[in-house]
Design a protein around this motif. Sequence first.
Motif, PDB file in Angstrom:
ATOM      1  N   ARG A  36       0.868  -1.171   0.000  1.00  0.00           N
ATOM      2  CA  ARG A  36       0.000   0.000   0.000  1.00  0.00           C
ATOM      3  C   ARG A  36       0.913   1.232   0.000  1.00  0.00           C
ATOM      4  NH1 ARG A  36      -5.123  -0.073  -0.846  1.00  0.00           N
ATOM      5  NH2 ARG A  36      -5.501   1.391   0.794  1.00  0.00           N
ATOM      6  N   ASN A  38       1.325   5.702  -1.465  1.00  0.00           N
ATOM      7  CA  ASN A  38       0.836   6.889  -2.139  1.00  0.00           C
ATOM      8  C   ASN A  38       2.039   7.754  -2.475  1.00  0.00           C
ATOM      9  OD1 ASN A  38      -0.974   8.615  -3.319  1.00  0.00           O
ATOM     10  ND2 ASN A  38      -2.239   8.885  -1.504  1.00  0.00           N
ATOM     11  N   ARG A  55      -3.039   9.217  -5.386  1.00  0.00           N
ATOM     12  CA  ARG A  55      -4.354   8.824  -4.878  1.00  0.00           C
ATOM     13  C   ARG A  55      -4.825   9.917  -3.922  1.00  0.00           C
ATOM     14  NH1 ARG A  55      -6.823   4.245  -6.800  1.00  0.00           N
ATOM     15  NH2 ARG A  55      -7.738   4.191  -4.755  1.00  0.00           N
ATOM     16  N   THR A  57      -6.413  12.202  -1.096  1.00  0.00           N
ATOM     17  CA  THR A  57      -6.882  11.826   0.240  1.00  0.00           C
ATOM     18  C   THR A  57      -8.244  12.435   0.579  1.00  0.00           C
ATOM     19  OG1 THR A  57      -5.671  13.675   1.208  1.00  0.00           O
ATOM     20  CG2 THR A  57      -4.538  11.539   1.110  1.00  0.00           C
ATOM     21  N   THR A  59      -9.142  15.239   1.983  1.00  0.00           N
ATOM     22  CA  THR A  59      -9.240  15.844   3.307  1.00  0.00           C
ATOM     23  C   THR A  59      -9.367  17.359   3.147  1.00  0.00           C
ATOM     24  OG1 THR A  59      -6.824  15.939   3.465  1.00  0.00           O
ATOM     25  CG2 THR A  59      -7.917  14.008   4.423  1.00  0.00           C
ATOM     26  N   VAL A  66      -3.162   9.299   5.261  1.00  0.00           N
ATOM     27  CA  VAL A  66      -4.505   8.705   5.166  1.00  0.00           C
ATOM     28  C   VAL A  66      -4.355   7.362   4.453  1.00  0.00           C
ATOM     29  CG1 VAL A  66      -6.884   9.055   4.408  1.00  0.00           C
ATOM     30  CG2 VAL A  66      -5.484  11.040   5.029  1.00  0.00           C
ATOM     31  N   PRO A  67      -3.953   6.310   5.162  1.00  0.00           N
ATOM     32  CA  PRO A  67      -3.710   5.013   4.520  1.00  0.00           C
ATOM     33  C   PRO A  67      -4.914   4.457   3.766  1.00  0.00           C
ATOM     34  CG  PRO A  67      -2.891   5.003   6.776  1.00  0.00           C
ATOM     35  CD  PRO A  67      -3.635   6.293   6.581  1.00  0.00           C
ATOM     36  N   GLU A  68      -6.121   4.823   4.182  1.00  0.00           N
ATOM     37  CA  GLU A  68      -7.320   4.333   3.501  1.00  0.00           C
ATOM     38  C   GLU A  68      -7.365   4.798   2.048  1.00  0.00           C
ATOM     39  OE1 GLU A  68      -7.681   6.474   6.324  1.00  0.00           O
ATOM     40  OE2 GLU A  68      -7.452   4.747   7.645  1.00  0.00           O
ATOM     41  N   ALA A  69      -6.682   5.886   1.732  1.00  0.00           N
ATOM     42  CA  ALA A  69      -6.689   6.431   0.374  1.00  0.00           C
ATOM     43  C   ALA A  69      -5.553   5.876  -0.482  1.00  0.00           C
ATOM     44  CB  ALA A  69      -6.581   7.954   0.433  1.00  0.00           C
ATOM     45  N   THR A  72      -2.425   0.442  -4.457  1.00  0.00           N
ATOM     46  CA  THR A  72      -1.708  -0.833  -4.309  1.00  0.00           C
ATOM     47  C   THR A  72      -0.597  -0.918  -5.329  1.00  0.00           C
ATOM     48  OG1 THR A  72      -3.729  -1.899  -3.525  1.00  0.00           O
ATOM     49  CG2 THR A  72      -1.972  -3.332  -4.293  1.00  0.00           C
TER      50      THR A  72
END
Length: 78
Positions: A36, A38, A55, A57, A59, A66-69, A72
């Motif tokens: 993961r 960015n 990617r 974020t 915000t 923001v690891p969710e954003a 891969t």
Amino acid sequence: MKSRVVIDEPENIWTAELALPMDMLVNVFDQSAEWRANFFRVEGATEPRFYSSWRPTHTPQPNFHVPEAFGTLRFHKA
């Protein structure tokens, strides 16, 4: 580490390449692993700066943590 930038002025596109030895990042590299990650770019020494990322974020204020954003990374032999 090796790096280079290619600029395509007619298309208004630039490409940056960065080659890091894997042993700088991990003790044992597993080519089948997915990472993961960015990539971010900040332009300007003072505000208002220009912030961009591979990617976004999404915000209200620039926030690169923001690891969710993250996207891969998949590795392939060249």
